[in-house]
Design a protein around this motif. Structure first.
Motif, mmCIF file in Angstrom:
data_model
loop_
_atom_site.group_PDB
_atom_site.id
_atom_site.type_symbol
_atom_site.label_atom_id
_atom_site.label_comp_id
_atom_site.label_asym_id
_atom_site.label_seq_id
_atom_site.Cartn_x
_atom_site.Cartn_y
_atom_site.Cartn_z
ATOM 1 N N LEU A 1 0.831 -1.196 0.000
ATOM 2 C CA LEU A 1 0.000 0.000 0.000
ATOM 3 C C LEU A 1 0.866 1.246 0.000
ATOM 4 O O LEU A 1 1.937 1.274 0.611
ATOM 5 C CB LEU A 1 -0.900 0.009 1.239
ATOM 6 C CG LEU A 1 -1.894 -1.158 1.352
ATOM 7 C CD1 LEU A 1 -2.428 -1.252 2.771
ATOM 8 C CD2 LEU A 1 -3.037 -0.992 0.357
ATOM 9 N N SER A 2 0.394 2.275 -0.661
ATOM 10 C CA SER A 2 1.124 3.536 -0.657
ATOM 11 C C SER A 2 0.854 4.277 0.654
ATOM 12 O O SER A 2 -0.108 3.981 1.370
ATOM 13 C CB SER A 2 0.696 4.403 -1.840
ATOM 14 O OG SER A 2 -0.634 4.862 -1.655
ATOM 15 N N VAL A 3 1.681 5.250 0.937
ATOM 16 C CA VAL A 3 1.496 6.065 2.147
ATOM 17 C C VAL A 3 0.140 6.756 2.108
ATOM 18 O O VAL A 3 -0.537 6.890 3.146
ATOM 19 C CB VAL A 3 2.639 7.099 2.265
ATOM 20 C CG1 VAL A 3 2.398 8.025 3.443
ATOM 21 C CG2 VAL A 3 3.980 6.397 2.396
ATOM 22 N N ASP A 4 -0.300 7.176 0.939
ATOM 23 C CA ASP A 4 -1.586 7.871 0.818
ATOM 24 C C ASP A 4 -2.775 6.940 1.061
ATOM 25 O O ASP A 4 -3.839 7.385 1.502
ATOM 26 C CB ASP A 4 -1.715 8.509 -0.571
ATOM 27 C CG ASP A 4 -0.704 9.636 -0.779
ATOM 28 O OD1 ASP A 4 -0.260 10.209 0.231
ATOM 29 O OD2 ASP A 4 -0.361 9.913 -1.944
ATOM 30 N N ASP B 1 12.239 -1.330 6.119
ATOM 31 C CA ASP B 1 13.388 -0.591 6.638
ATOM 32 C C ASP B 1 12.910 0.364 7.734
ATOM 33 O O ASP B 1 11.714 0.451 8.034
ATOM 34 C CB ASP B 1 14.109 0.170 5.519
ATOM 35 C CG ASP B 1 13.183 1.075 4.722
ATOM 36 O OD1 ASP B 1 12.229 1.637 5.319
ATOM 37 O OD2 ASP B 1 13.398 1.234 3.511
ATOM 38 N N TYR B 2 13.867 1.076 8.326
ATOM 39 C CA TYR B 2 13.508 1.939 9.451
ATOM 40 C C TYR B 2 12.703 3.169 9.018
ATOM 41 O O TYR B 2 11.941 3.718 9.816
ATOM 42 C CB TYR B 2 14.753 2.351 10.229
ATOM 43 C CG TYR B 2 15.042 1.386 11.353
ATOM 44 C CD1 TYR B 2 14.474 1.553 12.615
ATOM 45 C CD2 TYR B 2 15.854 0.274 11.145
ATOM 46 C CE1 TYR B 2 14.708 0.665 13.636
ATOM 47 C CE2 TYR B 2 16.096 -0.636 12.167
ATOM 48 C CZ TYR B 2 15.520 -0.429 13.411
ATOM 49 O OH TYR B 2 15.744 -1.333 14.421
ATOM 50 N N ALA B 3 12.844 3.595 7.784
ATOM 51 C CA ALA B 3 12.014 4.698 7.304
ATOM 52 C C ALA B 3 10.546 4.276 7.293
ATOM 53 O O ALA B 3 9.660 5.027 7.733
ATOM 54 C CB ALA B 3 12.470 5.129 5.918
ATOM 55 N N CYS C 1 5.085 4.016 9.915
ATOM 56 C CA CYS C 1 4.028 3.201 10.517
ATOM 57 C C CYS C 1 3.767 3.616 11.965
ATOM 58 O O CYS C 1 2.619 3.625 12.418
ATOM 59 C CB CYS C 1 4.397 1.719 10.434
ATOM 60 S SG CYS C 1 4.363 1.051 8.756
ATOM 61 N N LYS C 2 4.823 3.937 12.687
ATOM 62 C CA LYS C 2 4.632 4.431 14.060
ATOM 63 C C LYS C 2 3.780 5.697 14.061
ATOM 64 O O LYS C 2 2.869 5.858 14.879
ATOM 65 C CB LYS C 2 5.993 4.719 14.708
ATOM 66 C CG LYS C 2 6.642 3.524 15.359
ATOM 67 C CD LYS C 2 7.624 3.919 16.451
ATOM 68 C CE LYS C 2 8.704 4.871 15.970
ATOM 69 N NZ LYS C 2 9.682 5.151 17.054
ATOM 70 N N ALA C 3 4.090 6.605 13.142
ATOM 71 C CA ALA C 3 3.352 7.869 13.071
ATOM 72 C C ALA C 3 1.886 7.655 12.719
ATOM 73 O O ALA C 3 1.023 8.449 13.115
ATOM 74 C CB ALA C 3 4.013 8.789 12.052
ATOM 75 N N GLU D 1 11.741 -7.014 7.933
ATOM 76 C CA GLU D 1 13.196 -7.078 7.972
ATOM 77 C C GLU D 1 13.834 -5.777 8.430
ATOM 78 O O GLU D 1 15.049 -5.649 8.432
ATOM 79 C CB GLU D 1 13.731 -7.477 6.591
ATOM 80 C CG GLU D 1 13.293 -8.878 6.156
ATOM 81 C CD GLU D 1 14.013 -9.349 4.902
ATOM 82 O OE1 GLU D 1 14.904 -8.621 4.420
ATOM 83 O OE2 GLU D 1 13.678 -10.440 4.419
ATOM 84 N N TYR D 2 13.025 -4.803 8.828
ATOM 85 C CA TYR D 2 13.568 -3.494 9.198
ATOM 86 C C TYR D 2 14.571 -3.582 10.333
ATOM 87 O O TYR D 2 15.586 -2.873 10.348
ATOM 88 C CB TYR D 2 12.436 -2.547 9.596
ATOM 89 C CG TYR D 2 11.779 -2.889 10.911
ATOM 90 C CD1 TYR D 2 12.178 -2.266 12.089
ATOM 91 C CD2 TYR D 2 10.767 -3.845 10.975
ATOM 92 C CE1 TYR D 2 11.591 -2.589 13.305
ATOM 93 C CE2 TYR D 2 10.179 -4.173 12.182
ATOM 94 C CZ TYR D 2 10.595 -3.551 13.341
ATOM 95 O OH TYR D 2 10.017 -3.888 14.536
ATOM 96 N N PHE D 3 14.318 -4.466 11.320
ATOM 97 C CA PHE D 3 15.191 -4.499 12.493
ATOM 98 C C PHE D 3 16.583 -5.034 12.161
ATOM 99 O O PHE D 3 17.526 -4.817 12.920
ATOM 100 C CB PHE D 3 14.553 -5.324 13.623
ATOM 101 C CG PHE D 3 14.657 -6.815 13.422
ATOM 102 C CD1 PHE D 3 15.724 -7.510 13.957
ATOM 103 C CD2 PHE D 3 13.702 -7.511 12.715
ATOM 104 C CE1 PHE D 3 15.825 -8.887 13.776
ATOM 105 C CE2 PHE D 3 13.801 -8.870 12.521
ATOM 106 C CZ PHE D 3 14.863 -9.560 13.060
ATOM 107 N N ALA D 4 16.712 -5.721 11.031
ATOM 108 C CA ALA D 4 18.022 -6.238 10.611
ATOM 109 C C ALA D 4 18.696 -5.311 9.607
ATOM 110 O O ALA D 4 19.675 -5.691 8.967
ATOM 111 C CB ALA D 4 17.870 -7.634 10.007
#
Length: 413
Positions: free
Chosen positions: A156-159, A182-184, A189-191, A200-203
């Motif tokens: 899904l896109s950010v929009d 990734d962390y970006a 997602c947090k926001a 796989e972001y944490f790696a």
């Protein structure tokens, strides 16, 4: 984790090998809250066309053979369950407080809705998986039974995400972002209000620090450079560890832990080296230096340990030198994420051979190809390696590596 189910006592080959890997689900602080179990081979609990009874028999054997404690530790096991399985068999053989049942978002029939209502009353937590915002009457009823909603954010896109999250938010569902690359993406997602995250972001490195390395990272690299010398001597290792008070104390606590169950207490670095040997202590010290880097998620250390031991196991009956090299490659495959640096910059400070560098940077050569296969297996792609008499299956290697990494992690904590 991979489960090998042996032939029964009569020698029949009726039982099949079942492969399953666990994928961590973490909160915003990177603390693991559960493990999703993804099955390969002949079992796909999410496949609506599967033979539910045959799969159930294999699943019971699998859980009985390995145990939920090994699969998920103290955390709940998140398992995707297809309609056929729930209608014909019921929930998997897991207590309600030890499982999260995932059902895919689709037009649910009344029989499935009735079963889910009953399971909810029995205390099972139900999660709606692969939610993309398409609401119909049956899906609405299905969502009303789910306290958790999982969204594949890579599709899904950010929009699009605010629209997709609108209804789950209105119903007060806990939101899980899956396939966070990734962390970006993690920060986005947090926001947006997600509570749990998987992917796989944490790696991955949080931010690349080209040439500019934090003080803690520099210290770790210097120590790793000393420890990673293949021919480090007894005297050199004693000097390296003794010069670091924190490392010395951790070594003594580790050696005196239940992990070794030694008949007497060890009170000096010299004594520990004499009892355990240079290879064991050097390996331990390398792991401890990596684990001492600030803000390191426990699951990242566990991933490095698991890859290291799995690579070592899959070396089969190779020489000790080859096995040690593969252990090092597996362990350092997460060094870029640990130090928040490009792997090329990490390797500039370490005395690794061109063979090891090629394996870590580009997955080149036999060792790099083995590392790539191990990483692919972890992702649930379940590749196979040419079988030999001296090499265990990928499933068996993953299982052994998972058990060893969990036990080692507890010992060095």
């Amino acid at each position: 984790m991979a489960i090998s189910v042996p032939a029964d006592a009569s020698g029949r080959a009726g039982r099949q090998e079942v492969a399953v890997v666990r994928h961590p689900i973490a909160d915003a602080r990177n603390v693991v809250v559960g493990y999703e179990l993804r099955f390969g081979g002949s079992i796909d609990l999410g496949d609506p066309s599967m033979d539910a009874k045959a799969t159930s028999a294999l699943l019971v054997e699998a859980f009985g053979d390995i145990g939920l404690e090994t699969l998920a530790g103290r955390h709940p096991a998140w398992v995707t369950i297809a309609r056929n399985f729930l209608v014909e068999i019921g929930p998997p053989p897991v207590r309600p407080d030890r499982a999260v049942l995932q059902v895919k978002a689709y037009h649910a029939r009344d029989d499935l809705l009735q079963i889910l209502q009953r399971l909810s009353r029995q205390g099972y937590t139900i999660a709606l998986d692969e939610w993309e915002g398409d609401m119909t009457t049956n899906v609405e009823e299905l969502m009303s039974l789910c306290s958790i909603v999982r969204v594949d954010v890579s599709r899904l896109s950010v929009d699009e995400l605010p629209r997709v999250l609108r209804i789950p938010r209105m119903q007060g569902a806990l939101l899980v972002a899956t396939e966070v690359g990734d962390y970006a993406a993690f920060e986005r997602c947090k926001a947006l209000g997600f509570t749990y995250f998987q992917g796989e972001y944490f790696a991955q490195p949080r931010t690349f620090k080209h040439r500019g390395v934090a003080t803690a990272g520099l210290g770790a690299l210097r120590r790793l450079a000393e420890l990673s010398t293949g021919d480090v001597s007894f005297e050199d290792l004693e000097r390296i560890i003794s010069s670091d008070v924190g490392l010395s104390l951790k070594l003594l606590r580790y050696v005196n832990s239940a992990f070794f169950s030694l008949p007497r207490n060890v009170s000096s670095v010299h004594e520990a080296l004499s009892l355990l040997g240079v290879r064991t202590v050097s390996r331990w010290a390398t792991v401890m230096v990596l684990a001492s880097i600030p803000d390191t998620p426990d699951e990242l250390i566990a991933l490095g340990l698991r890859r290291a031991h799995m690579c070592e196991i899959l070396a089969g009956q190779s020489s000790n030198e080859e096995r040690e090299m593969l252990f090092t490659i597996g362990l350092f495959s997460v060094a870029d994420a640990l130090l928040d640096m490009p792997m090329a910059d990490v390797l500039e400070s370490l005395p690794f051979t061109e063979e090891i560098q090629a394996a870590l940077l580009r997955h080149e050569g036999p060792k790099g190809e083995l590392l790539a296969a191990v990483a692919s297996y972890e992702r649930g792609e379940f590749p196979t390696l040419p079988s030999t008499d001296s090499r265990p299956t990928m499933a068996g290697a993953y299982r052994a590596a998972l058990e060893w990494a969990d036990e080692t992690g507890r010992a060095i904590a």
